[in-house]
Design a protein around this motif. Structure first.
Motif, PDB file in Angstrom:
ATOM      1  N   ARG A  84     -12.868  23.059  59.252  1.00  0.00           N
ATOM      2  CA  ARG A  84     -12.213  24.007  58.357  1.00  0.00           C
ATOM      3  C   ARG A  84     -13.007  24.076  57.064  1.00  0.00           C
ATOM      4  NH1 ARG A  84      -8.854  20.505  60.663  1.00  0.00           N
ATOM      5  NH2 ARG A  84      -7.313  21.305  62.152  1.00  0.00           N
ATOM      6  N   LYS A  85     -13.482  25.252  56.710  1.00  0.00           N
ATOM      7  CA  LYS A  85     -14.238  25.412  55.472  1.00  0.00           C
ATOM      8  C   LYS A  85     -13.234  25.492  54.309  1.00  0.00           C
ATOM      9  CE  LYS A  85     -18.049  25.580  57.797  1.00  0.00           C
ATOM     10  NZ  LYS A  85     -18.756  26.836  58.059  1.00  0.00           N
ATOM     11  N   THR A  86     -13.449  24.691  53.302  1.00  0.00           N
ATOM     12  CA  THR A  86     -12.499  24.611  52.201  1.00  0.00           C
ATOM     13  C   THR A  86     -12.948  25.436  51.007  1.00  0.00           C
ATOM     14  OG1 THR A  86     -13.589  22.607  51.383  1.00  0.00           O
ATOM     15  CG2 THR A  86     -11.704  22.306  52.849  1.00  0.00           C
ATOM     16  N   LEU A  87     -11.970  25.884  50.253  1.00  0.00           N
ATOM     17  CA  LEU A  87     -12.211  26.544  48.972  1.00  0.00           C
ATOM     18  C   LEU A  87     -11.076  26.122  48.053  1.00  0.00           C
ATOM     19  CD1 LEU A  87     -14.055  28.612  47.485  1.00  0.00           C
ATOM     20  CD2 LEU A  87     -12.367  30.355  48.082  1.00  0.00           C
ATOM     21  N   MET A 360     -12.458  40.475  65.811  1.00  0.00           N
ATOM     22  CA  MET A 360     -12.665  39.668  64.608  1.00  0.00           C
ATOM     23  C   MET A 360     -11.361  39.006  64.174  1.00  0.00           C
ATOM     24  SD  MET A 360     -15.170  42.255  62.575  1.00  0.00           S
ATOM     25  CE  MET A 360     -15.794  40.950  61.558  1.00  0.00           C
ATOM     26  N   GLU A 361     -11.468  37.738  63.802  1.00  0.00           N
ATOM     27  CA  GLU A 361     -10.287  36.972  63.421  1.00  0.00           C
ATOM     28  C   GLU A 361     -10.639  35.987  62.309  1.00  0.00           C
ATOM     29  OE1 GLU A 361      -8.443  36.822  67.978  1.00  0.00           O
ATOM     30  OE2 GLU A 361      -9.411  35.063  67.086  1.00  0.00           O
ATOM     31  N   VAL A 362      -9.628  35.630  61.526  1.00  0.00           N
ATOM     32  CA  VAL A 362      -9.726  34.534  60.566  1.00  0.00           C
ATOM     33  C   VAL A 362      -8.690  33.495  60.971  1.00  0.00           C
ATOM     34  CG1 VAL A 362      -9.513  33.808  58.159  1.00  0.00           C
ATOM     35  CG2 VAL A 362     -10.443  36.073  58.704  1.00  0.00           C
ATOM     36  N   HIS A 363      -9.147  32.286  61.262  1.00  0.00           N
ATOM     37  CA  HIS A 363      -8.244  31.203  61.641  1.00  0.00           C
ATOM     38  C   HIS A 363      -8.107  30.251  60.463  1.00  0.00           C
ATOM     39  CE1 HIS A 363      -8.095  32.307  65.941  1.00  0.00           C
ATOM     40  NE2 HIS A 363      -9.292  32.808  65.676  1.00  0.00           N
ATOM     41  N   HIS A 364      -6.857  29.926  60.124  1.00  0.00           N
ATOM     42  CA  HIS A 364      -6.630  29.097  58.956  1.00  0.00           C
ATOM     43  C   HIS A 364      -5.486  28.129  59.202  1.00  0.00           C
ATOM     44  CE1 HIS A 364      -3.151  31.705  57.823  1.00  0.00           C
ATOM     45  NE2 HIS A 364      -3.906  32.683  58.284  1.00  0.00           N
ATOM     46  N   MET A 365      -5.395  27.113  58.365  1.00  0.00           N
ATOM     47  CA  MET A 365      -4.302  26.143  58.401  1.00  0.00           C
ATOM     48  C   MET A 365      -3.504  26.281  57.121  1.00  0.00           C
ATOM     49  SD  MET A 365      -4.437  22.036  59.195  1.00  0.00           S
ATOM     50  CE  MET A 365      -5.447  21.625  57.776  1.00  0.00           C
ATOM     51  N   ASP A 366      -2.175  26.374  57.277  1.00  0.00           N
ATOM     52  CA  ASP A 366      -1.293  26.722  56.168  1.00  0.00           C
ATOM     53  C   ASP A 366      -1.629  28.157  55.762  1.00  0.00           C
ATOM     54  OD1 ASP A 366       0.678  26.478  54.247  1.00  0.00           O
ATOM     55  OD2 ASP A 366       0.042  24.495  53.623  1.00  0.00           O
ATOM     56  N   ASN A 367      -1.031  28.664  54.685  1.00  0.00           N
ATOM     57  CA  ASN A 367      -1.362  30.022  54.259  1.00  0.00           C
ATOM     58  C   ASN A 367      -2.851  30.109  53.948  1.00  0.00           C
ATOM     59  OD1 ASN A 367       1.303  30.874  54.469  1.00  0.00           O
ATOM     60  ND2 ASN A 367       1.765  30.302  52.343  1.00  0.00           N
ATOM     61  N   LEU A 368      -3.431  31.302  54.140  1.00  0.00           N
ATOM     62  CA  LEU A 368      -4.872  31.451  53.970  1.00  0.00           C
ATOM     63  C   LEU A 368      -5.323  30.901  52.617  1.00  0.00           C
ATOM     64  CD1 LEU A 368      -7.578  32.447  54.965  1.00  0.00           C
ATOM     65  CD2 LEU A 368      -7.019  34.716  54.087  1.00  0.00           C
ATOM     66  N   ILE A 369      -4.612  31.253  51.535  1.00  0.00           N
ATOM     67  CA  ILE A 369      -4.811  30.646  50.217  1.00  0.00           C
ATOM     68  C   ILE A 369      -3.431  30.201  49.750  1.00  0.00           C
ATOM     69  CG2 ILE A 369      -5.649  30.966  47.864  1.00  0.00           C
ATOM     70  CD1 ILE A 369      -7.311  33.332  48.917  1.00  0.00           C
ATOM     71  N   GLU A 397     -11.760  29.429  58.819  1.00  0.00           N
ATOM     72  CA  GLU A 397     -13.043  29.763  59.432  1.00  0.00           C
ATOM     73  C   GLU A 397     -12.901  31.125  60.100  1.00  0.00           C
ATOM     74  OE1 GLU A 397     -16.128  30.084  59.451  1.00  0.00           O
ATOM     75  OE2 GLU A 397     -16.646  27.977  59.824  1.00  0.00           O
ATOM     76  N   ASN A 398     -13.987  31.905  60.064  1.00  0.00           N
ATOM     77  CA  ASN A 398     -13.994  33.231  60.690  1.00  0.00           C
ATOM     78  C   ASN A 398     -14.480  33.135  62.124  1.00  0.00           C
ATOM     79  OD1 ASN A 398     -13.274  34.412  58.166  1.00  0.00           O
ATOM     80  ND2 ASN A 398     -15.420  34.301  57.535  1.00  0.00           N
ATOM     81  N   MET A 399     -14.147  34.151  62.919  1.00  0.00           N
ATOM     82  CA  MET A 399     -14.526  34.152  64.334  1.00  0.00           C
ATOM     83  C   MET A 399     -14.725  35.573  64.824  1.00  0.00           C
ATOM     84  SD  MET A 399     -15.049  32.146  66.885  1.00  0.00           S
ATOM     85  CE  MET A 399     -15.651  32.640  68.477  1.00  0.00           C
ATOM     86  N   ILE A 400     -15.821  35.804  65.565  1.00  0.00           N
ATOM     87  CA  ILE A 400     -16.015  37.054  66.309  1.00  0.00           C
ATOM     88  C   ILE A 400     -16.146  36.651  67.775  1.00  0.00           C
ATOM     89  CG2 ILE A 400     -17.450  39.090  66.689  1.00  0.00           C
ATOM     90  CD1 ILE A 400     -18.299  39.013  63.823  1.00  0.00           C
TER      91      ILE A 400
END
Length: 412
Positions: A84-87, A360-369, A397-400
């Protein structure tokens, strides 16, 4: 004789008049393409696997013995999301300032609400603008010129890249775009010209030979080197995997055995955006799904295409797509049917992208931000100041999933 009772003489009698106009932050920018991508709150556990069945059991022959002697199975592989890429984002607000802005008599805006909304907007711009179109390396731009002397320096970047820069950003630099190390010096943005591409930066830490920015260096947010989510350019690279530094493997999948299926299509420049796009669509053939595909261009290239179509009397505005994307959409005729052409301010200025939005999808844990409240507290009391701290975080993380439904072509 001059008047004695003037505004200057009686200054304290006069009020300051503030017009009730737009108080929104003028630095906010839309992330048009990212807003249309599905966001899935499912990135839990150790990993997510995406099956990829990409070859048929081709053991057939008009001859019985030949077919019987060479039985083959279909080929099956998978993408694997493991990291999971963090910000992160932090707000620290003075208790006095926050209290003083709670009533209409004291301020135009509620300070906590304003600052929260704007850091969320900026984090979304980083994820959906800067990172979404990149390949995970994190580079904001490349320096074309350096003027002035340290610690205050002017750097010049491409005008199309200035949208990624903002006042007070902390920047670092590297000579190698990915896979290397960053220089020791850290700089802060003190001024920028969004038309000329000149950015004034001030060194805040680090010094010494070879640590300061130079021509051809790449620019990054501090901490972002090789740390951003994979974007469109990772899944649909400019060259085949294994060529010009493009990784052969992405998310656990080796891509060199069938580079088009696993990393999309690459067109060529045909002298105009219209011809280049149509040529690529014809090359993709039945892999091109006009129903779900959008041609994404930078704002400038959208203008160029609009001029090309106008000159030929073929300009058509797609009213339905305009309503969906919230941005003017052209309609482009391809061998596989009409598609919408939409501009994204963060789209690279040297490339046009056919993106199948359904893939195309964005997979995230908890709310995106989300606000970090793991201990049940959305606000933390500062220990060294009379104020509060609010923490924001993103795990994504993004996914195609189907790169073969997407493509790109260079724009000269």
């Amino acid at each position: 004789m001059a008047s004695a009772s003037t505004i200057a003489a009686l200054q304290k009698m006069f009020k300051t008049v503030y017009m009730g106009r737009d108080l929104s932050n003028q630095a906010k920018r839309k992330t048009t393409a990212y807003d249309m991508v599905r966001k899935l709150d499912d990135f839990y556990g150790a990993d997510i696997k995406f099956p990829f069945n990409y070859a048929l059991p081709v053991s057939v022959s008009p001859n019985f013995q030949t077919a019987q002697a060479t039985p083959l199975a279909s080929k099956f592989d998978n993408w694997v999301l493991t990291t999971r890429k963090t910000l992160y984002g932090f707000l620290t607000i003075s208790a006095e300032a926050m209290k003083a802005s709670q009533k209409d008599i004291g301020a135009f805006l509620r300070l906590r609400q304003k600052e929260t909304n704007e850091i969320l907007a900026y984090m979304k711009m980083v994820l959906g603008g800067h990172a979404f179109w990149g390949d995970g390396a994190g580079n904001l731009a490349q320096i074309s010129a350096v003027t002035g002397s340290n610690p205050s320096t002017d750097i010049t970047v491409a005008q199309n890249d200035v949208i990624k820069f903002h006042l007070n950003q902390r920047l670092v630099f590297a000579t190698t775009r990915t896979g290397g190390t960053v220089k020791a010096s850290v700089y802060s943005v003190t001024a920028l010209n969004r038309q000329s591409g000149v950015i004034n930066i001030l060194r805040t830490s680090g010094a010494g030979a070879g640590t300061d920015p130079a021509v051809s260096d790449y620019v990054y947010l501090e901490g972002a080197y090789d740390a951003m989510p994979y974007g469109v350019s990772a899944f649909i690279p400019a060259t085949d995997p294994g060529v010009s530094g493009v990784p052969t493997t992405l998310l656990g999948m080796l891509r060199t055995d069938d580079p088009v299926m696993k990393s999309g299509w690459r067109g060529t420049w045909q002298g105009s955006i219209e011809e280049s796009a149509k040529r690529l669509a014809s090359t993709m053939g039945q892999y091109f799904d006009s129903t779900n595909t959008v041609l994404w261009l930078s704002n400038y290239n959208w203008f160029r295409l609009e001029q090309e179509l106008t000159a030929q009397g073929r300009k058509v505005i797609d009213a339905t797509a305009t309503q969906v994307f919230g941005s003017p959409a052209l309609r482009l005729l391809t061998p596989e049917g009409d598609i919408a052409v939409v501009a994204d301010s963060y789209c690279p200025n040297d490339t046009g992208f056919f993106l199948n939005m359904d893939a195309m999808e964005v997979h995230h844990m908890d709310n995106l931000i989300h606000v970090v409240d793991d201990d049940g507290l959305g606000l933390l009391r500062q220990t060294a100041d009379d104020g509060v701290e609010i923490r924001f975080r993103s795990w994504s993380e993004n996914m195609i999933q189907r790169p073969f439904n997407c493509g790109r072509f260079p724009i000269v």
